[in-house]
Design an enzyme around this catalytic site. Structure first.
Site, PDB file in Angstrom:
ATOM      1  N   SER A 241       0.857  -1.194   0.000  1.00 61.57           N
ATOM      2  CA  SER A 241       0.000   0.000   0.000  1.00 61.57           C
ATOM      3  C   SER A 241       0.882   1.228   0.000  1.00 61.57           C
ATOM      4  CB  SER A 241      -0.865   0.023   1.259  1.00 61.57           C
ATOM      5  OG  SER A 241      -0.077   0.386   2.378  1.00 61.57           O
ATOM      6  N   ASP A 242       0.333   2.389  -0.269  1.00 60.82           N
ATOM      7  CA  ASP A 242       1.063   3.613   0.012  1.00 60.82           C
ATOM      8  C   ASP A 242       1.008   3.840   1.532  1.00 60.82           C
ATOM      9  OD1 ASP A 242       2.499   5.950  -0.144  1.00 60.82           O
ATOM     10  OD2 ASP A 242       1.449   6.691  -1.907  1.00 60.82           O
ATOM     11  N   ALA A 243       1.783   4.816   2.000  1.00 64.53           N
ATOM     12  CA  ALA A 243       1.977   4.980   3.435  1.00 64.53           C
ATOM     13  C   ALA A 243       0.643   5.186   4.163  1.00 64.53           C
ATOM     14  CB  ALA A 243       2.906   6.151   3.701  1.00 64.53           C
TER      15      ALA A 243
ATOM     16  N   ALA B 138      -2.029   3.788   4.000  1.00 64.66           N
ATOM     17  CA  ALA B 138      -3.236   3.792   3.163  1.00 64.66           C
ATOM     18  C   ALA B 138      -4.244   2.720   3.556  1.00 64.66           C
ATOM     19  CB  ALA B 138      -2.870   3.650   1.690  1.00 64.66           C
TER      20      ALA B 138
END
Ligand code: BGC
Length: 743
Positions: A269-271, A273
């Site tokens: 995932s992105d940070a 997220a």
């Protein structure tokens, strides 16, 4: 650049890897499996338990936001000696355009239109990062960006899917080498999947609405190219795509990425997220977020602890089948096996010093910077400058800023060490008098969180009185010079994440200084340092020589001096349209023709308060020499659907010095299942020609170039139609022919 391992073969067969992974999986408890899906943030701003504790309990498979070889080894020791599973960790970081030797920002690298240079740059970045103990970089960023207001345009390859795909593949090869796990390389991560560059209004993180047609024809091609180049991992995007967050988007992560494209790696995932699926109004609570993300095909939770807190329970009560978890764990273990981490989990702490000292890294960075720069204007051949100039004044606060020179996305903990513009010019002309006046400072109106969290806080802005005396001092200094070099643009913190802006004008009082200096009547050269298109309308009409230097990296000052004084001939081309105003964005060349073409007076102009024509078009860039393109020919006047033709053109250097031309092929489909863009790039090649030299360049045109995803048909099609072809030096190419495609 010498890439020693681009032809090597992996020491593991796929069957070896699979057998090893199955054997490992059998030894893991449920909690240990979940741990592999947890990525723990080692920076102070991350809330929750500290990495040592989590790793010792087997609760993490990878670590980010740490850049310290000794500490990597210490954490690795905990993982392989003290944790219950003894599975080694992956260390990940954003190594975007260099680790210690910083290369031009990605938008600039794309402006080289030179996949070999881009591959070489990311190979150096990989070698340095790996020597530091990193295994995995969160790059390349493959988001197509057609809105210059969006701050993250600096991290990608610009507006075009064809160029974007070529740049994507080059970056993956550079980072990973010949195979995943190649020595001295890192695992790449194609991000942010998908559509992030199309946020409403260019505002970072805002929702994205894209049709399937736009996704497949424009936004997906670089990602698809990364999969075809063997990219090891993907990162999901932050935002909602058509009302479904990318992090919980099964269609993206399972149907398209795995199902259609056959991607076999893992998705992070992105940070934060996964946790943010609740904030976004998608998941009911953190448990629901964990369930929906993993079910959608999101394997690794970056820093939100949502998987750590909830996955064990979700498996135990049968909400998520164990097989779904096992499949995710398999993909992570496979990467660790391929990297050889079970054989050698540690990094030699003396290696980094040796690797970063390699002189070829600096040489490659200087060459990449030269090749990425774009000459926007050169009236009266003011450039190249004479080395016998005696008195030059350099103006602009960016001219002596190491941060502005190295640019956006500094590696965590990196101290900028760039050769600034001023230093580069002084090194080039050691006997000349080179005065420097910064002029008024430039600042963001609203400071960046990243500066306060990562770079030790933002400084107080200059007072209006101090700015005024800096302005007066700049003019006084300019008065003494024979020639003035203005270094203007944006600071590194003015593009990148959370760095969108509504205007594309030069920030602060820069244009005012420029006008006053030009009014002195002396020759003026403008060097732009920036990570996005800028609407330099006044300069474009009044400053005779303009060089787009982007954010050129560690060797930036030398590279600019090389170009200004003719030791290198600029050959870069814009990978993105330069609009005349921020409010004209998104502006890109590959628009559809409408019922009222832009040249027709009916229902035009598009805006009555200023034509939204580009200030500089996509593909544009000048040289110190000139080129002629002749003898455009197609191998056959007509081909059948599914067959290929080749397009050839002769390119001649008609000037007095050697130089590079980027020959570009554009097509337009006259009619068919859907309306298609008025122009689309379908081939390019950067070539070097000596004065008087002619060389043929050829491009293949077949189903890959002529097919597209049709909204009307709901599938990939290639039409029987007539194709217009243009070949030239930018997206306004006029040399034309056509190709008939029959059923
Ligand atoms: C960015 C990503 C980056 C991640 C880890 C996020 O804020 O959107 O591009 O890879 O942080 O640093």
């Amino acid at each position: 650049m010498d890439n020693p391992d681009t032809t090597g073969t992996a020491p593991w067969s796929d069957a070896d890897v699979q057998a090893r992974v199955e054997a490992l999986l059998k030894t893991l408890s449920l909690a240990e499996k979940v741990g592999q899906l947890v990525q723990i943030g080692a920076a102070d701003f991350v809330p929750g338990p500290k990495p040592d504790v989590v790793i010792r309990q087997g609760g993490a498979g990878s670590v980010l936001w740490l850049n310290d070889t000794k500490r990597f080894n210490a954490l690795q020791k905990i993982a392989v000696e003290e944790s219950p599973s003894k599975i080694p960790l992956l260390f990940a970081l954003d190594v975007i355009h260099g680790y210690r030797t910083i290369f031009p920002v990605p938008l600039a690298l794309a402006a080289s239109w030179d996949p070999a240079t881009i591959e070489g740059a990311q190979s150096v970045a990989a070698q340095e990062a790996r020597a530091a103990g990193l295994h995995w970089t969160f790059a390349p960023m493959l988001d197509i960006a057609r809105d210059a207001r969006w701050g993250r345009i600096v991290e990608g390859a610009g507006e075009d899917p064809y160029l974007g795909a070529a740049v994507a593949a080059a970056q993956v090869r550079g980072f990973q080498g010949a195979y995943l796990g190649a020595p001295g390389r890192v695992v790449a991560c194609a991000k942010h999947f998908a559509g992030y560059g199309a946020s409403d209004g260019g505002r970072d993180y805002d929702p994205v609405y894209l049709s399937e047609n736009q996704l497949r024809n424009v936004y997906f091609p670089p990602f698809r190219a990364a999969v075809d180049a063997g990219v090891g991992t993907f990162m999901s995007a932050y935002m909602d795509l058509n009302d479904v967050p990318a992090t919980g988007n099964r269609w993206l992560l399972r149907d398209v990425l795995r199902g259609e494209w056959g991607f076999g790696g893992f998705v992070v995932s992105d940070a934060f997220a996964v946790g943010n699926l609740v904030t976004q109004g998608f998941a009911r609570d953190a448990r629901d977020a964990a369930q929906r993300a993993l079910s959608a095909g999101l394997d690794v939770d970056m820093a939100s602890s949502t998987y750590l807190d909830h996955l064990t329970g979700l498996i135990e009560d049968g909400t998520i089948p164990l097989e779904v978890l096992d499949d995710a764990v398999r993909t992570i273990l496979a990467v660790k096996v391929r990297l050889g981490l079970f054989e050698q989990p540690y990094t030699d702490e003396g290696l980094l010093a040796e690797v970063i000292a390699r002189p070829e890294h600096r040489a490659e960075a200087r060459r990449a910077a030269q090749r990425s720069m774009v000459l926007l204007r050169n009236e009266g051949q003011l450039l190249p400058l004479s080395k016998s100039l005696k008195h030059i004044t350099v103006i602009g606060s960016l001219a002596n800023s190491k941060e502005a020179t190295e640019g956006s996305w500094m590696v965590f903990g990196h101290v900028p060490a760039a050769v600034t513009m001023l230093e580069g010019l002084r090194a080039k002309l050691p006997d000349a008098t080179i005065d420097y006046a910064p002029g008024p400072e430039i600042n963001r109106d609203i400071p960046s969180w990243f500066e306060s969290a990562m770079a030790g806080g933002s400084r107080a802005p200059q007072s209006p009185e101090d700015a005024e005396s800096a302005y007066q001092a700049a003019l006084a200094t300019a008065q003494r010079a024979d020639l003035i070099i203005m270094v203007l643009g944006e600071h590194a913190n003015m593009s990148g994440e959370a760095a969108s802006r509504a205007s594309l004008d030069l920030p602060g009082r820069q244009e005012e200084v420029l006008k006053a200096v030009v009014a002195l009547g002396k020759p003026v050269v403008l060097v732009l340092l920036n990570g996005r298109p800028l609407s330099i309308n006044w300069a474009a009409d009044h400053v005779p020589a303009i060089l787009e230097a982007w954010e050129p990296g560690t060797e930036g000052g030398h590279a600019v001096a090389d170009i200004l004084f003719g030791d290198a001939n600029p050959g870069g081309k814009l990978p993105v349209t330069f609009p005349r105003k921020g409010s004209h964005a998104p502006l890109y060349y590959a628009r559809n023709t409408t019922h009222s073409p832009e040249e027709s007076p009916l229902y035009n102009p598009r805006y009555w308060d200023g034509l939204p024509t580009p200030l500089y078009p996509f593909g544009y860039g000048l040289s110190y020499t000139t080129f002629a393109l002749t003898n455009l020919a197609v191998s056959a006047p007509q081909v059948r659907v599914g067959d290929s033709a080749s397009v050839t053109v002769d390119v001649t250097n008609t000037g007095a010095v050697a130089g590079d031309e980027v020959v570009q092929l554009y097509i337009h489909q006259r009619f068919g299942s859907d309306s298609r863009p008025m122009r689309e790039l379908k081939g390019f090649e950067r070539i070097t020609l000596q004065p008087g030299e002619t060389r043929p360049v050829s491009f293949a045109l077949g189903p890959a170039e002529l097919g597209y995803w049709s909204s009307h048909a709901g599938q990939w099609v290639q039409d029987a139609t007539t194709i217009d072809l243009w070949v030239g030096s930018d997206s306004r190419a006029t040399l034309h022919t056509q190709l008939v495609v029959t059923a």
